[in-house]
Design a protein around this motif. Structure first.
Motif, PDB file in Angstrom:
ATOM      1  N   THR A  44      36.160 -29.892   6.515  1.00  0.00           N
ATOM      2  CA  THR A  44      35.667 -28.726   7.232  1.00  0.00           C
ATOM      3  C   THR A  44      34.960 -29.211   8.486  1.00  0.00           C
ATOM      4  N   VAL A  45      35.295 -28.606   9.622  1.00  0.00           N
ATOM      5  CA  VAL A  45      34.742 -29.034  10.902  1.00  0.00           C
ATOM      6  C   VAL A  45      33.971 -27.881  11.533  1.00  0.00           C
ATOM      7  N   ILE A  46      32.741 -28.143  11.957  1.00  0.00           N
ATOM      8  CA  ILE A  46      31.922 -27.184  12.702  1.00  0.00           C
ATOM      9  C   ILE A  46      31.678 -27.792  14.077  1.00  0.00           C
ATOM     10  N   ALA A  50      37.901 -16.733  14.209  1.00  0.00           N
ATOM     11  CA  ALA A  50      38.227 -16.190  12.889  1.00  0.00           C
ATOM     12  C   ALA A  50      37.162 -16.604  11.879  1.00  0.00           C
ATOM     13  N   PRO A  51      36.782 -15.704  10.962  1.00  0.00           N
ATOM     14  CA  PRO A  51      35.787 -16.062   9.948  1.00  0.00           C
ATOM     15  C   PRO A  51      36.240 -17.271   9.139  1.00  0.00           C
ATOM     16  N   LEU A  52      35.300 -18.060   8.704  1.00  0.00           N
ATOM     17  CA  LEU A  52      35.590 -19.257   7.939  1.00  0.00           C
ATOM     18  C   LEU A  52      36.008 -18.870   6.519  1.00  0.00           C
ATOM     19  N   ALA A  53      37.133 -19.417   6.064  1.00  0.00           N
ATOM     20  CA  ALA A  53      37.570 -19.182   4.688  1.00  0.00           C
ATOM     21  C   ALA A  53      36.606 -19.876   3.736  1.00  0.00           C
ATOM     22  N   ARG A  54      36.493 -19.359   2.503  1.00  0.00           N
ATOM     23  CA  ARG A  54      35.570 -19.908   1.516  1.00  0.00           C
ATOM     24  C   ARG A  54      36.291 -20.129   0.194  1.00  0.00           C
ATOM     25  N   GLY A  55      35.677 -20.931  -0.656  1.00  0.00           N
ATOM     26  CA  GLY A  55      36.256 -21.213  -1.965  1.00  0.00           C
ATOM     27  C   GLY A  55      36.911 -22.576  -2.008  1.00  0.00           C
ATOM     28  N   GLY A  71      31.006 -22.621   0.327  1.00  0.00           N
ATOM     29  CA  GLY A  71      30.381 -21.322   0.521  1.00  0.00           C
ATOM     30  C   GLY A  71      29.740 -21.197   1.888  1.00  0.00           C
ATOM     31  N   GLU A  72      29.423 -19.967   2.247  1.00  0.00           N
ATOM     32  CA  GLU A  72      28.839 -19.690   3.558  1.00  0.00           C
ATOM     33  C   GLU A  72      27.902 -18.501   3.448  1.00  0.00           C
ATOM     34  N   ASP A  73      26.883 -18.490   4.281  1.00  0.00           N
ATOM     35  CA  ASP A  73      26.006 -17.329   4.394  1.00  0.00           C
ATOM     36  C   ASP A  73      25.386 -17.334   5.782  1.00  0.00           C
ATOM     37  N   VAL A  74      25.154 -16.147   6.326  1.00  0.00           N
ATOM     38  CA  VAL A  74      24.495 -16.000   7.620  1.00  0.00           C
ATOM     39  C   VAL A  74      23.362 -14.993   7.473  1.00  0.00           C
ATOM     40  N   GLU A  75      22.185 -15.371   7.943  1.00  0.00           N
ATOM     41  CA  GLU A  75      21.013 -14.507   7.896  1.00  0.00           C
ATOM     42  C   GLU A  75      20.502 -14.286   9.314  1.00  0.00           C
ATOM     43  N   ARG A  76      19.873 -13.112   9.517  1.00  0.00           N
ATOM     44  CA  ARG A  76      19.377 -12.773  10.845  1.00  0.00           C
ATOM     45  C   ARG A  76      18.003 -12.129  10.752  1.00  0.00           C
ATOM     46  N   ALA A  77      17.122 -12.511  11.671  1.00  0.00           N
ATOM     47  CA  ALA A  77      15.813 -11.877  11.808  1.00  0.00           C
ATOM     48  C   ALA A  77      15.617 -11.590  13.287  1.00  0.00           C
ATOM     49  N   ASP A 115      27.277 -19.036  -3.038  1.00  0.00           N
ATOM     50  CA  ASP A 115      28.567 -18.493  -2.631  1.00  0.00           C
ATOM     51  C   ASP A 115      29.685 -19.499  -2.903  1.00  0.00           C
ATOM     52  N   GLY A 116      29.405 -20.790  -2.713  1.00  0.00           N
ATOM     53  CA  GLY A 116      30.407 -21.808  -2.980  1.00  0.00           C
ATOM     54  C   GLY A 116      30.870 -21.791  -4.423  1.00  0.00           C
ATOM     55  N   ALA A 117      29.949 -21.547  -5.349  1.00  0.00           N
ATOM     56  CA  ALA A 117      30.319 -21.462  -6.762  1.00  0.00           C
ATOM     57  C   ALA A 117      31.033 -20.148  -7.071  1.00  0.00           C
ATOM     58  N   ARG A 118      30.583 -19.060  -6.444  1.00  0.00           N
ATOM     59  CA  ARG A 118      31.191 -17.752  -6.737  1.00  0.00           C
ATOM     60  C   ARG A 118      32.598 -17.612  -6.153  1.00  0.00           C
ATOM     61  N   GLN A 119      32.847 -18.246  -5.012  1.00  0.00           N
ATOM     62  CA  GLN A 119      34.137 -18.088  -4.344  1.00  0.00           C
ATOM     63  C   GLN A 119      35.220 -18.992  -4.912  1.00  0.00           C
ATOM     64  N   ALA A 120      34.847 -19.947  -5.739  1.00  0.00           N
ATOM     65  CA  ALA A 120      35.822 -20.894  -6.263  1.00  0.00           C
ATOM     66  C   ALA A 120      36.790 -20.225  -7.231  1.00  0.00           C
ATOM     67  N   VAL A 121      37.984 -20.786  -7.278  1.00  0.00           N
ATOM     68  CA  VAL A 121      39.023 -20.359  -8.211  1.00  0.00           C
ATOM     69  C   VAL A 121      39.317 -21.532  -9.139  1.00  0.00           C
TER      70      VAL A 121
END
Length: 325
Positions: free
Chosen positions: A31-33, A142-147, A172-178, A308-314
């Motif tokens: 995965t590259v950012i 494009a949004p980053l795929a997860r799982g 997994g991924e998450d974005v928070e905003r304040a 999220d990484g655990a929840r998105q896994a198959v």
């Protein structure tokens, strides 16, 4: 201030591009950012068995003050080759630190051990890194795929009682905003321990009971003397926090240190001798915000990204996922 979830992926943060290269058959990937315009970088390495590239230059006292990409990769130490492909592609596009005779892209990275999940002889290569970099920069946000993708392709968790009681995890991924401040996190979750919901404490994935029907407790397994990790130093949760905050290198390092607390919120136990836990920070410098606010928001994002990484896994390669229990 409540979180605004109108930004759902780190690829929606201006200046940030991200994508994967995945080998599903072999159970590995990277995965590259990327931040072609350059970000301020920081890092925190707390695990006992890290496999990393270009982490020393992110220390506040070192002179390089820009970071162009972070690479999260499978393949154990072999996977560090993926970062070379990212650097070559960025150079081809004219991205890098100008050193007079050339532009040198600053690419940091970390790897996780997935050789026991799919094929032990297939690892992310420089070409995989290049392909992920191209997909990121040409992907139109494009949004980053997860799982089971990228560095999450071969991730597993809850391995202290042996592979027969472990579970599949992923990326997994998450974005928070304040207000105007945005903090996003990407995490490839290959932990020795169990994964918990950081907000509720609920177990999501981890070591299973002997009959495989439910999630047990890795700490209790450890304290009970039943641990039988087949291979030492074969676990790691590697992460990248991305923020639009304006930070110095010292401040980015502090945010990385604060963010590492998310591991303790979402993984039990964490930072063990069998884990190579690493957190990178990339700050694009658009918004003024107190460092403690950035760190708190980043910690929230990273904890939720791990869950999220655990929840998105198959379920794959003989390992069940959270959705299978």
């Amino acid at each position: 201030m409540p979180s605004d979830k109108s930004i759902e992926s780190v690829t929606q943060i201006p200046g940030i591009y991200a994508a994967h290269a995945t080998n599903g058959a072999a159970g590995t990937g990277c995965t590259v950012i990327c931040c072609p315009s350059g970000a301020t970088g920081g890092v925190d390495v707390r695990g006992g068995a890290p496999a990393t590239r270009e982490t020393d230059l992110l220390r506040p006292e070192e002179t390089v003050d820009v970071l162009h990409a972070v690479v999260l990769s499978g393949g154990s130490a072999y996977g560090l080759a993926a970062a070379c492909g990212v650097a070559e592609e960025l150079e081809r596009r004219g991205v890098g630190l100008d050193v007079g005779v050339a532009k040198v892209p600053i690419v940091s990275g970390a790897c996780l051990f997935d050789l026991a999940c799919g094929s032990p002889s297939v690892r992310p290569t420089a070409e995989d890194g290049r392909a992920a970099c191209v997909a990121a920069l040409d992907g139109n946000g494009a949004p980053l795929a997860r799982g089971n993708v990228g560095a999450g392709a071969g991730c597993t968790v809850g391995k202290l009682a042996g592979p027969e009681r472990a579970m599949k995890s992923g990326l997994g991924e998450d974005v928070e905003r304040a207000g105007e401040l945005v903090c996003g996190a990407v995490a490839a979750v290959n932990a020795c321990g169990d994964v918990l919901d950081p907000d509720t404490g609920e177990k999501i994935a981890g070591v299973r009971t002997p009959d495989g029907s439910a999630i047990a407790d890795t700490v209790e397994v450890l304290l009970g003397g039943y641990a039988k990790m087949p291979l030492a130093r074969t676990n790691t949760t590697i992460s990248c926090v991305v923020t639009n905050a304006r930070l110095t290198k010292a401040q980015a390092t502090k945010v990385a240190q604060m963010s590492a607390d998310a591991y303790a919120h979402a993984i039990s136990p964490t930072h063990t001798t069998n884990d190579g836990d690493t957190v990178f920070v990339m700050a694009t410098g658009e918004v003024e915000a107190p460092v403690d606010v950035v760190g708190a928001l980043a910690t929230r994002a990273l904890g939720r990204a791990i869950a999220d990484g655990a929840r998105q896994a198959v379920g794959a390669y003989g390992y069940p996922a959270a959705a299978d229990l």
